[in-house]
Structures are given as C-alpha cells and as structure tokens.
Motif scaffolding. Structure first.
Motif, PDB file in Angstrom:
ATOM      1  N   ARG A 133     -22.603  10.824 -23.169  1.00 18.45           N
ATOM      2  CA  ARG A 133     -21.396  10.277 -22.488  1.00 18.45           C
ATOM      3  C   ARG A 133     -21.410  10.300 -21.117  1.00 18.45           C
ATOM      4  NH1 ARG A 133     -18.179   6.865 -26.318  1.00 18.45           N
ATOM      5  NH2 ARG A 133     -16.322   7.409 -24.476  1.00 18.45           N
ATOM      6  N   GLU A 134     -21.367  11.489 -20.675  1.00 14.91           N
ATOM      7  CA  GLU A 134     -20.905  11.642 -18.963  1.00 14.91           C
ATOM      8  C   GLU A 134     -21.670  11.409 -18.716  1.00 14.91           C
ATOM      9  OE1 GLU A 134     -18.278  11.636 -16.135  1.00 14.91           O
ATOM     10  OE2 GLU A 134     -17.611  10.842 -18.059  1.00 14.91           O
ATOM     11  N   ALA A 135     -22.703  12.132 -18.415  1.00 16.77           N
ATOM     12  CA  ALA A 135     -24.361  12.813 -17.829  1.00 16.77           C
ATOM     13  C   ALA A 135     -24.313  11.136 -17.044  1.00 16.77           C
ATOM     14  CB  ALA A 135     -25.143  13.288 -18.278  1.00 16.77           C
ATOM     15  N   PRO A 136     -24.643   9.889 -17.530  1.00 19.41           N
ATOM     16  CA  PRO A 136     -25.247   9.073 -16.646  1.00 19.41           C
ATOM     17  C   PRO A 136     -24.137   8.094 -15.553  1.00 19.41           C
ATOM     18  CG  PRO A 136     -26.009   8.899 -18.998  1.00 19.41           C
ATOM     19  CD  PRO A 136     -24.952   9.759 -18.926  1.00 19.41           C
ATOM     20  N   LYS A 137     -22.793   8.795 -15.818  1.00 22.62           N
ATOM     21  CA  LYS A 137     -21.887   8.131 -14.731  1.00 22.62           C
ATOM     22  C   LYS A 137     -22.177   8.894 -14.062  1.00 22.62           C
ATOM     23  CE  LYS A 137     -19.033   7.379 -18.261  1.00 22.62           C
ATOM     24  NZ  LYS A 137     -17.983   7.613 -19.124  1.00 22.62           N
ATOM     25  N   THR A 138     -21.824  10.307 -13.636  1.00 18.98           N
ATOM     26  CA  THR A 138     -22.057  11.578 -12.739  1.00 18.98           C
ATOM     27  C   THR A 138     -23.576  11.633 -12.076  1.00 18.98           C
ATOM     28  OG1 THR A 138     -20.436  12.660 -14.104  1.00 18.98           O
ATOM     29  CG2 THR A 138     -21.541  13.855 -12.474  1.00 18.98           C
ATOM     30  N   LEU A 139     -24.382  11.133 -12.832  1.00 16.38           N
ATOM     31  CA  LEU A 139     -25.886  10.790 -12.152  1.00 16.38           C
ATOM     32  C   LEU A 139     -25.754   9.603 -11.533  1.00 16.38           C
ATOM     33  CD1 LEU A 139     -27.859  11.903 -14.989  1.00 16.38           C
ATOM     34  CD2 LEU A 139     -27.715  13.947 -12.426  1.00 16.38           C
ATOM     35  N   LYS A 140     -25.709   8.407 -11.721  1.00 14.97           N
ATOM     36  CA  LYS A 140     -26.009   7.744 -10.847  1.00 14.97           C
ATOM     37  C   LYS A 140     -24.694   7.899  -9.946  1.00 14.97           C
ATOM     38  CE  LYS A 140     -23.667   3.959 -12.285  1.00 14.97           C
ATOM     39  NZ  LYS A 140     -23.471   2.443 -13.309  1.00 14.97           N
ATOM     40  N   THR A 141     -23.523   8.725  -9.625  1.00 15.16           N
ATOM     41  CA  THR A 141     -22.678   8.434  -8.859  1.00 15.16           C
ATOM     42  C   THR A 141     -23.250   9.320  -7.832  1.00 15.16           C
ATOM     43  OG1 THR A 141     -20.189   7.965 -10.074  1.00 15.16           O
ATOM     44  CG2 THR A 141     -20.180   9.204  -8.204  1.00 15.16           C
ATOM     45  N   ASN A 142     -23.465  10.153  -8.145  1.00 12.75           N
ATOM     46  CA  ASN A 142     -23.708  11.220  -7.513  1.00 12.75           C
ATOM     47  C   ASN A 142     -25.514  11.182  -6.891  1.00 12.75           C
ATOM     48  OD1 ASN A 142     -21.314  12.828  -6.763  1.00 12.75           O
ATOM     49  ND2 ASN A 142     -21.332  12.379  -9.072  1.00 12.75           N
ATOM     50  N   LEU A 143     -26.262  11.107  -6.932  1.00 19.66           N
ATOM     51  CA  LEU A 143     -27.812  10.845  -6.730  1.00 19.66           C
ATOM     52  C   LEU A 143     -27.296   9.579  -5.998  1.00 19.66           C
ATOM     53  CD1 LEU A 143     -29.631  10.925 -10.686  1.00 19.66           C
ATOM     54  CD2 LEU A 143     -30.007  12.760  -8.254  1.00 19.66           C
ATOM     55  N   VAL A 144     -27.083   8.477  -5.584  1.00 15.28           N
ATOM     56  CA  VAL A 144     -26.673   7.730  -4.986  1.00 15.28           C
ATOM     57  C   VAL A 144     -25.910   7.984  -3.490  1.00 15.28           C
ATOM     58  CG1 VAL A 144     -25.465   5.788  -4.388  1.00 15.28           C
ATOM     59  CG2 VAL A 144     -26.374   5.249  -6.600  1.00 15.28           C
ATOM     60  N   LYS A 145     -25.114   8.620  -3.531  1.00 18.12           N
ATOM     61  CA  LYS A 145     -24.609   9.970  -2.794  1.00 18.12           C
ATOM     62  C   LYS A 145     -26.039  10.670  -2.174  1.00 18.12           C
ATOM     63  CE  LYS A 145     -19.344  10.312  -3.937  1.00 18.12           C
ATOM     64  NZ  LYS A 145     -18.547  11.083  -4.103  1.00 18.12           N
ATOM     65  N   LEU A 146     -26.647  11.650  -2.608  1.00 24.69           N
ATOM     66  CA  LEU A 146     -27.937  12.227  -2.458  1.00 24.69           C
ATOM     67  C   LEU A 146     -28.690  11.890  -1.393  1.00 24.69           C
ATOM     68  CD1 LEU A 146     -28.417  15.081  -2.324  1.00 24.69           C
ATOM     69  CD2 LEU A 146     -30.059  14.713  -4.547  1.00 24.69           C
ATOM     70  N   ALA A 147     -28.882  10.478  -2.443  1.00 25.90           N
ATOM     71  CA  ALA A 147     -29.937   9.909  -1.388  1.00 25.90           C
ATOM     72  C   ALA A 147     -29.767   9.704   0.528  1.00 25.90           C
ATOM     73  CB  ALA A 147     -29.951   8.676  -2.352  1.00 25.90           C
ATOM     74  N   LYS A 148     -28.184   9.337  -0.039  1.00 22.68           N
ATOM     75  CA  LYS A 148     -27.797   8.237   1.601  1.00 22.68           C
ATOM     76  C   LYS A 148     -27.613   9.612   1.892  1.00 22.68           C
ATOM     77  CE  LYS A 148     -25.247   4.181  -0.819  1.00 22.68           C
ATOM     78  NZ  LYS A 148     -23.768   4.018  -0.589  1.00 22.68           N
ATOM     79  N   LYS A 149     -27.409  10.986   1.836  1.00 25.61           N
ATOM     80  CA  LYS A 149     -27.172  11.975   1.944  1.00 25.61           C
ATOM     81  C   LYS A 149     -28.107  12.640   2.796  1.00 25.61           C
ATOM     82  CE  LYS A 149     -25.853  17.152   2.289  1.00 25.61           C
ATOM     83  NZ  LYS A 149     -26.818  17.527   1.601  1.00 25.61           N
TER      84      LYS A 149
END
Length: 106
Positions: free
Chosen positions: A81-97
């Motif tokens: 239930r949680e992983a998709p939300k956490t991954l979406k938010t932080n993968l976007v941050k990682l890509a931007k970084k």
C-alpha cells in the motif's frame, strides 16, 4: 518529462510485473527474513535506492504512515500500500537531483 515516466512506472504496481517488483523490493529490504520491516530495514533500503535526503525523522514518518496495525513494523500488505507513494515521490526527487547534477532534466 521524467516525472511522467516515473509516475507511469509506479502506476504499474497493480500489474503482475509491479507485484513481482514489490515482492523483490520487500524481500531485499527484509534483511532478517522475518516477513516484516522495522525502521532500520526501511532506512537501509531507502538509502540503497539512493534516497539519501531521507533522514531518520522522514523514515519514521513513512513507517508510521505505512504501519496500519500500529505494531511498529511494516508487513508485506502494508508495504504494498505504501511503497508506490513513497517510490513515486522519491524517484522524481532522485531524477531531478541526478539530472540537475548532469545538467539535464531541470
């Protein structure tokens, strides 16, 4: 552009491919093999994914939000239930970084 690609990838969580990925992610994070993730296991897994900006307080918040039965651990169903939300938010941050460091995707 990269945000849309990441969001579409994360949206596959309900597919058979997405479920396979979630099983493997959970198994990799569950270092002691007890079928549940404690806060240290979650923190270690997030660091290994490259989410270095997530500090103890943020990891604690993720665990608290995911831990629906309030036993201090994330079981597989809670993880799914949680992983998709956490991954979406932080993968976007990682890509931007990473894109910013390379002069791309800013």
């Amino acid at each position: 552009m990269h945000s849309d690609i990441i969001k579409r990838f994360v949206a596959t969580a309900d597919s058979s491919f997405g479920q396979t990925v979630l099983v493997r992610l959970f198994s990799a994070a569950d270092r002691n093999g007890d079928g549940k993730l404690d806060e240290d296991e979650v923190a270690d897994a997030l660091r290994k994914l490259g989410f270095s900006w997530l500090k103890e307080k943020q990891v604690g918040g993720i665990v608290k939000r995911a831990d629906l039965d309030k036993n201090g651990y994330i079981d597989f169903e809670e993880f799914v239930r949680e992983a998709p939300k956490t991954l979406k938010t932080n993968l976007v941050k990682l890509a931007k970084k990473n894109g910013g460091e390379m002069g791309l995707l800013v």
